[in-house]
Design an enzyme around this catalytic site. Structure first.
Site, short mmCIF file in Angstrom:
data_model
loop_
_atom_site.label_atom_id
_atom_site.label_comp_id
_atom_site.label_asym_id
_atom_site.label_seq_id
_atom_site.Cartn_x
_atom_site.Cartn_y
_atom_site.Cartn_z
N ALA A 33 4.00 -2.78 3.20
CA ALA A 33 3.73 -2.45 4.61
C ALA A 33 3.14 -3.63 5.39
CB ALA A 33 2.79 -1.26 4.67
N PHE A 44 -0.85 1.28 5.31
CA PHE A 44 -1.65 2.42 4.84
C PHE A 44 -3.07 2.00 4.49
CE2 PHE A 44 1.97 5.37 3.16
CZ PHE A 44 2.24 5.75 4.46
N HIS A 128 11.43 3.06 -1.49
CA HIS A 128 10.82 4.30 -0.99
C HIS A 128 11.67 4.97 0.09
CE1 HIS A 128 6.66 2.85 -2.60
NE2 HIS A 128 7.43 3.36 -3.54
P1 NAD Z 1 -0.50 -1.15 1.72
O1 NAD Z 1 -0.71 -0.42 3.01
O2 NAD Z 1 -1.06 -0.60 0.47
O3 NAD Z 1 -1.07 -2.62 1.81
C1 NAD Z 1 -0.67 -3.51 2.77
C2 NAD Z 1 -1.37 -4.83 2.49
O4 NAD Z 1 -0.89 -5.78 3.41
C3 NAD Z 1 -2.89 -4.77 2.64
O5 NAD Z 1 -3.52 -5.50 1.59
C4 NAD Z 1 -3.13 -5.45 3.99
O6 NAD Z 1 -4.39 -6.07 4.07
C5 NAD Z 1 -2.00 -6.46 3.97
N1 NAD Z 1 -1.57 -6.89 5.31
C6 NAD Z 1 -1.57 -6.19 6.45
N2 NAD Z 1 -1.06 -6.92 7.46
C7 NAD Z 1 -0.74 -8.13 6.93
C8 NAD Z 1 -0.17 -9.31 7.46
N3 NAD Z 1 0.18 -9.42 8.75
N4 NAD Z 1 0.04 -10.35 6.62
C9 NAD Z 1 -0.29 -10.28 5.30
N5 NAD Z 1 -0.84 -9.17 4.75
C10 NAD Z 1 -1.05 -8.11 5.55
O7 NAD Z 1 1.03 -1.40 1.62
P2 NAD Z 1 1.95 -1.17 0.40
O8 NAD Z 1 1.40 -1.80 -0.83
O9 NAD Z 1 3.27 -1.54 0.87
O10 NAD Z 1 1.90 0.43 0.17
C11 NAD Z 1 1.99 1.33 1.22
C12 NAD Z 1 3.08 2.36 0.99
O11 NAD Z 1 3.28 3.02 2.21
C13 NAD Z 1 4.36 1.73 0.62
O12 NAD Z 1 4.74 2.30 -0.54
C14 NAD Z 1 5.33 2.07 1.75
O13 NAD Z 1 6.36 2.88 1.24
C15 NAD Z 1 4.59 2.91 2.73
N6 NAD Z 1 4.51 2.39 4.10
C16 NAD Z 1 5.58 1.78 4.68
C17 NAD Z 1 5.48 1.28 5.97
C18 NAD Z 1 6.68 0.59 6.59
O14 NAD Z 1 7.82 0.93 6.27
N7 NAD Z 1 6.47 -0.41 7.45
C19 NAD Z 1 4.30 1.41 6.69
C20 NAD Z 1 3.20 2.07 6.07
C21 NAD Z 1 3.34 2.54 4.76
#
Ligand code: NAD
Ligand code: ZN
Length: 263
Positions: A33, A44, A128
């Site tokens: 994300a 998230f 996902h």
């Molecule tokens: P996560 O939310 O667990 O973690 C995201 C990480 O990215 C965090 O450590 C955060 O500090 C970091 N981050 C945020 N912005 C950043 C940036 N600009 N540059 C670098 N790092 C940055 O995300 P995850 O591990 O992908 O897990 C979340 C779950 O939720 C996933 O399985 C996904 O399926 C889903 N999700 C998807 C979306 C999407 O499609 N964009 C959005 C939210 C959640």
């Protein structure tokens, strides 16, 4: 394997990754994300993540099936979300650039936003699922998300399948829902073959998705982590590149391929 480097001196750390990436035959990019927050989609678990305001228990498949209020809330949120307006950012474009240069063989994403494809990436595995379709949880029928959203807009706040009466849901994998086995198999196969697994914007804490970087390391690949914050697999990494994905990936692509043009 070298221990992960400290969090300072970003430019010299980036330089450490260059020989591995330049000489890699296969780079697997694994994203979460965090790669899409610069496109305006909240993550998230980050500082402004969805979990700060929403109870994760309302995101399980069990609650979706058993609780009508959860379904109504999810459809309303989907209607109001700006997913469809979001554009790829510099990090998505840098990944595509590396792929077009022949370095990246596969992009495995946990995201459901379709932004890698919109940035022109190919061979993208959406572990996902996707927010661009809806599906029936009973008969598996799929449809463009707009077809389901039109019904919500017309007043049906909990739309059901017109063919079998089953529950409709965005074609994403919720907590408690199994992943598509073929997608996981393809990702694991590539993880075992790659020289470098480059993860971007993920806490690497969602399972079984995080098996992908773990398998890469188990089979001799290097793990390079680009993230603004700690991940669960920092201890396995050859290199940690702390910072914003857009900035770090633009610099990385420019250092490897030259130029500042993000395409
Ligand atoms: P996560 O939310 O667990 O973690 C995201 C990480 O990215 C965090 O450590 C955060 O500090 C970091 N981050 C945020 N912005 C950043 C940036 N600009 N540059 C670098 N790092 C940055 O995300 P995850 O591990 O992908 O897990 C979340 C779950 O939720 C996933 O399985 C996904 O399926 C889903 N999700 C998807 C979306 C999407 O499609 N964009 C959005 C939210 C959640
Ligand atoms: Zn059905």
């Amino acid at each position: 394997m070298e221990p992960p480097s400290s969090a300072d001196a970003p430019t010299s750390r980036l330089a450490a990754a260059l020989p591995w990436l330049r000489h890699a035959r296969r780079i697997l990019v694994f994203t979460g994300a965090g790669i899409s927050t610069e496109s305006g989609i909240p993550d998230f678990r980050g500082p402004n993540g969805v979990w700060k305001t929403t109870d994760p228990r309302r995101y399980t498949i069990e609650s979706y099936i058993s609780d009508r209020s959860v379904r109504v809330e999810r459809w309303r949120a989907r209607l109001e979300s700006r997913f469809s307006d979001a554009l790829p950012n510099a990090a998505h474009l840098a990944v595509t650039r590396l792929q077009r240069a022949g370095l990246v063989t596969m992009v495995v994403t946990q995201n459901i936003d379709g932004l890698h494809q919109r940035a022109g990436a190919v061979n993208v595995v959406e572990l996902h699922g996707t927010s661009s379709e809806a599906m029936c949880l009973d008969c598996g029928r799929r449809m463009p998300i707009e077809v389901a959203l039109d019904r919500v807009r017309e007043g049906d706040d909990d739309p059901h399948c017109e063919r079998c009466g089953g529950l409709l849901k965005t074609a994403t994998i919720s907590f408690g829902q199994p992943l598509v086995a073929a997608d996981m198999d393809r990702s694991i196969d590539e993880a075992r073959r790659c020289d470098v697994c480059l993860t971007i914007g993920s806490t690497l804490s969602v399972w079984p998705a995080a098996t992908v970087p773990v398998e890469a390391v188990r089979h001799g690949g290097r793990l390079v982590i680009v993230n603004d914050g700690a991940t669960d697999l920092d201890g396995m990494a050859s290199l940690l590149l702390a910072g914003r994905a857009g900035t770090v990936m633009t610099e990385l692509a420019a250092a490897l391929l030259g130029g500042g043009d993000s395409r």
